[in-house]
Design a protein around this motif. Structure first.
Motif, short mmCIF file in Angstrom:
data_model
loop_
_atom_site.label_atom_id
_atom_site.label_comp_id
_atom_site.label_asym_id
_atom_site.label_seq_id
_atom_site.Cartn_x
_atom_site.Cartn_y
_atom_site.Cartn_z
N GLU A 183 -9.94 -1.94 2.00
CA GLU A 183 -9.99 -0.82 2.95
C GLU A 183 -10.40 -1.29 4.34
OE1 GLU A 183 -12.03 2.70 1.48
OE2 GLU A 183 -10.92 2.50 -0.41
N CYS B 212 -7.42 -2.97 5.91
CA CYS B 212 -6.36 -2.01 6.25
C CYS B 212 -6.79 -1.04 7.33
CB CYS B 212 -5.93 -1.25 5.01
SG CYS B 212 -5.18 -2.30 3.80
N LEU C 230 -9.11 1.08 7.36
CA LEU C 230 -9.55 2.40 6.91
C LEU C 230 -11.07 2.54 6.93
CD1 LEU C 230 -7.14 3.01 3.94
CD2 LEU C 230 -7.31 4.34 6.04
N ARG D 119 -1.76 -1.99 11.56
CA ARG D 119 -1.21 -0.98 10.65
C ARG D 119 0.30 -1.09 10.53
NH1 ARG D 119 -4.28 3.05 13.63
NH2 ARG D 119 -6.41 2.65 12.97
N ILE E 130 0.28 -0.78 2.02
CA ILE E 130 -0.77 -0.73 1.00
C ILE E 130 -0.35 0.09 -0.20
CG2 ILE E 130 -3.19 -0.20 0.51
CD1 ILE E 130 -2.67 0.15 3.92
N PHE F 134 -2.32 1.80 -2.96
CA PHE F 134 -3.71 2.12 -3.25
C PHE F 134 -3.97 2.10 -4.75
CE2 PHE F 134 -3.12 3.90 0.94
CZ PHE F 134 -4.31 3.58 1.57
N GLN G 15 -5.45 4.44 -6.50
CA GLN G 15 -5.01 5.72 -7.07
C GLN G 15 -3.64 6.09 -6.49
OE1 GLN G 15 -7.44 5.38 -4.73
NE2 GLN G 15 -9.08 6.85 -5.07
N LEU H 99 -1.35 8.30 -4.38
CA LEU H 99 -1.66 9.17 -3.25
C LEU H 99 -0.47 9.95 -2.71
CD1 LEU H 99 -4.18 7.03 -1.18
CD2 LEU H 99 -4.60 8.75 -2.91
N LEU H 100 0.68 9.82 -3.36
CA LEU H 100 1.82 10.58 -2.84
C LEU H 100 1.70 12.03 -3.26
CD1 LEU H 100 4.72 8.00 -3.32
CD2 LEU H 100 3.44 8.57 -1.26
N ARG I 65 6.66 9.87 4.74
CA ARG I 65 5.69 8.84 5.12
C ARG I 65 6.33 7.85 6.10
NH1 ARG I 65 2.79 11.85 2.02
NH2 ARG I 65 1.20 10.96 0.66
N TYR J 157 5.67 6.41 10.83
CA TYR J 157 5.59 5.08 11.45
C TYR J 157 6.40 4.96 12.73
CZ TYR J 157 3.28 3.09 7.35
OH TYR J 157 2.38 2.80 6.35
N ARG K 120 7.00 3.31 -1.12
CA ARG K 120 6.39 3.92 0.05
C ARG K 120 5.65 2.87 0.89
NH1 ARG K 120 3.42 3.83 3.37
NH2 ARG K 120 1.94 5.27 4.27
N THR L 197 -5.62 11.24 0.12
CA THR L 197 -4.28 11.16 0.68
C THR L 197 -4.36 10.88 2.18
OG1 THR L 197 -3.64 12.82 -0.93
CG2 THR L 197 -2.07 12.36 0.82
N ASP M 85 -3.76 7.48 3.15
CA ASP M 85 -2.37 7.04 3.17
C ASP M 85 -1.68 7.42 4.49
OD1 ASP M 85 -0.28 5.70 1.92
OD2 ASP M 85 0.63 7.57 1.23
N VAL N 71 -3.13 4.88 7.51
CA VAL N 71 -2.60 3.52 7.63
C VAL N 71 -1.24 3.53 8.31
CG1 VAL N 71 -3.87 2.58 5.69
CG2 VAL N 71 -1.62 3.58 5.30
N THR N 72 -0.73 4.68 8.67
CA THR N 72 0.51 4.75 9.46
C THR N 72 0.12 4.87 10.93
OG1 THR N 72 0.68 7.15 9.48
CG2 THR N 72 1.57 6.03 7.56
N ALA N 73 1.06 5.29 11.75
CA ALA N 73 0.74 5.45 13.17
C ALA N 73 0.05 6.77 13.45
CB ALA N 73 2.03 5.33 13.99
#
Ligand SMILES: Nc1ncnc2c1ncn2[C@@H]1O[C@H](COP(=O)(O)OP(=O)(O)OP(=O)(O)O)[C@@H](O)[C@H]1O
Ligand SMILES: [Mg+2]
Lengths: 309, 288
Positions: free
Chosen positions: A48, A51, A53, A78, A83, A85, A87, A89-90, A103, A107, A150, B92, B95, B98-100
């Protein structure tokens, strides 16, 4: 720049808990790096931090040449990392495709780029049969495939996977492994993964073993095996053999297991003179190379003893 | 990207039956209570002042509809923030981070979603209510009244979104969120003077309700919805019209003088600004 990730003296404290206690390591570009440790070792915490976080308490981290810490650099980092994860997370309510496309849009990819990337992950992770299913209705293995898809939808150069195979059946585990290997070999992605299983780390280029926030061993699988896994001889003797006498001649500890005897030796080559000496008493023998599994157990126990004293 | 976040939230919300159900729960409760006894209670008490006409039933329905619509705005927007809590608890959010997408944009996306969904539900509710009124023999709102109603509903949604945003910023678990949803769903009806008319309540509670911003939406809507019927029902009994309006919270009487609609509007607008600012501050503290 040969390193994808450089970490030096990284520390993370949660209040009084020291989850990561000043670790150093480097990950070569395009390599498979395995981060090994039992529950609570600090694997997820480290991931984490890498990444972006979680904020580190102190230390230096460089990823793809960007120093973790400032907003600008974190943003660049980033973009270049993906990543998976620990767990899932979608969104359970959305289909696999909807999840990945949504997702992907986060970006800043262009529409054309996103479609192209989607086709790429679709083919790479065999999404054909699951792309229109709701993520919440997938099996554990199918979810993992969607998770990986993803994670690489923006084609990152480094892929982090936090225990990607925990709880999967052997078949899916194999699929995940093959996918990871292909990503590394065909695209040159750097793979950073954590696992509980030493056997999974066996095909890594480098292994770092962490325990209670500290690195207790690192090296290539072979180096670790050489250092920590002892080889073994399994002997069975003729009925009339004087076991007592043989044991005294051996120079090693011999332990009985049913009708065979086991002797730990530093390396397989050490077996030769022993076998020559006791050959007249033998009915059969076997020399077993130390397994990578042993390494983990051995090192963990050793570190446990160290901590105890 | 903000739009992608919003569209993701909206999809997740509408496909999650539990979230949708909870956001409509207080509305369902209200309709139930109304059908069982609230309507009769009110019919009887109005009949004490004026001769019984079919218009009374229309008036009572319009009065109820106004309350209902102000509640939809609150419960629907709160329901949408359920996604925020779910994302937070399930990690979540990580998740997304970690994007923009920045935390600020992610949070903003929940607010926008809550406004969009809150307004769609309120608007659908509005149309259903109008159909209902006409079906029991009432009249459609005049075009101007309709515009007013829609304007008030938009304000209602924005304010509700701000109030709920402020509340959920202090919540971190789904369990806590369900508790808050349930409490809010139950209390709202009382705090807007819907379950129990203003006049029946002790003065202290009446004053408390005067300070509850959502109740001003209810008052504004009631004024718009019941205007035509009040005239008809109380034709020849104009003296009672004012008593009715005050007793039933169609207008507020504070310290002996009538609170103008403009004042209610200003109160709503300041609530939006104050809570918006406070939420921004709490947000920055929470995620500094
Ligand atoms: N947010 C937090 N607050 C306090 N302590 C934490 C927090 N996150 C992790 N820890 C602690 O830090 C230590 C390392 O946790 P971490 O999740 O990194 O372990 P891990 O190696 O990933 O374990 P596992 O194999 O179970 O996933 C644990 O002792 C954990 O309790
Ligand atoms: Mg972990």
């Amino acid at each position: 720049m040969t390193y994808a990730i450089e970490v030096s003296n990284l520390k993370k404290h949660f209040g009084t808990i020291e989850a990561v206690k000043g670790i150093h390591f480097q990950v070569k570009k395009g390599s498979l790096f395995a981060f090994l440790g039992s529950n609570g070792a600090g694997k997820s915490t480290t991931i984490e931090i890498l990444c972006t976080l979680l904020e580190k308490t102190s230390g230096e981290v460089t990823i793809n040449g960007h120093r973790l810490g400032t907003m600008k650099d974190n943003e660049r980092i980033r973009k270049s990392i993906g990543i998976v994860f620990q767990q899932s997370l979608l969104d359970k309510e959305l289909t696999v495709k909807e999840n990945i496309i949504h997702r992907g849009r986060f970006y800043h990819l262009t529409k054309a780029q996103l479609i192209e990337n989607y086709q790429f992950v679709w083919q790479y992770l065999k999404l054909g049969e699951i792309e229109l299913k709701k993520y919440g209705q997938l099996s554990g293995g199918q979810r993992r495939r969607a998770d990986i898809a993803r994670a690489i939808i923006h084609k990152p150069s480094i892929l982090f996977l936090d225990e990607p195979t925990t709880g999967l059946d052997p078949h899916t585990r194999k699929f995940v492994w093959e996918t990871i290997e292909r990503l590394r070999k065909e695209i040159g992605m750097t793979i950073f993964l954590t696992t509980h299983y030493m056997e999974e780390a066996a095909n890594a280029d480098q292994i770092v073993i962490i325990k209670k926030g500290e690195i207790i061993a690192q090296g290539t699988p072979n180096e670790l095996k050489e250092r920590f896994a002892s080889d073994q001889m399994v002997l069975s003797f003729k009925k009339e053999a004087d076991i007592q006498q043989i044991a005294e001649q051996l120079g090693y500890v011999m332990v009985q297991f049913g009708d065979v005897y086991k002797v730990n030796i530093p390396s397989t080559l050490h077996a030769i003179p022993i076998i020559e000496r006791i050959q007249p008493f033998l009915t059969s023998f076997e020399v077993i190379k130390g397994s990578i599994d042993q390494v983990f157990i051995h090192i963990n126990e050793e570190a446990g003893d160290m901590n105890a004293t | 990207m903000l739009l992608s976040l919003v569209s993701r939230n909206n999809k997740v919300f509408f496909r999650n039956k539990l979230l949708v159900f909870f956001s409509l729960l207080s509305v369902l409760i209200l309709i139930g209570l109304y059908a069982i006894f609230l309507q009769n209670l009110q019919l009887n008490s109005i009949a004490e002042y004026v001769p019984v006409t079919p218009e009374i039933e229309v008036l009572v329905s319009e009065w109820m509809v106004a309350g209902l619509l102000s509640i939809i705005a609150m419960s629907a927007t709160l329901g949408v923030f359920g996604i925020y809590i779910k994302d937070l608890e399930a990690k979540t959010t990580a998740d997304f981070l970690v994007t923009a997408a920045s935390r600020y944009k992610i949070q903003l996306s929940y607010v926008i979603s809550s406004c969009i969904i809150g307004f769609s539900m309120t608007f659908v509710g509005f149309i259903c209510c109008e159909i209902f009124i006409v079906s029991i023999g009432g009249e459609l709102l005049s075009p101007i009244a309709m515009l007013k109603a829609v304007g008030i509903l938009i304000l209602a949604v924005v304010m509700s979104s701000m109030i709920n945003l402020f509340i959920v910023l202090f919540i971190n678990t789904e369990t806590a969120f369900s508790t808050v949803s349930t409490i809010s769903g139950t209390l709202l009806g009382f705090l807007c003077g819907i379950y129990v008319p203003m006049a029946v309540l002790p003065t202290a509670i009446q004053s408390a309700i005067h300070f509850f911003p959502v109740s001003h939406i209810t008052v504004l809507l009631r004024d718009v919805f019941t205007a035509q019927s009040v005239e008809k029902v109380f034709a020849g009994y104009e003296l009672y019209a004012k008593t009715y309006k005050v007793d039933y919270g169609v207008i507020y009487e504070i310290d002996g003088s009538i609170l103008s609609s403009l004042m209610s509007l200003l109160f709503v607008l300041s609530t939006i600004i104050v809570l918006g600012t406070l939420s921004a501050l709490v947000f920055r503290r929470k995620y500094k």
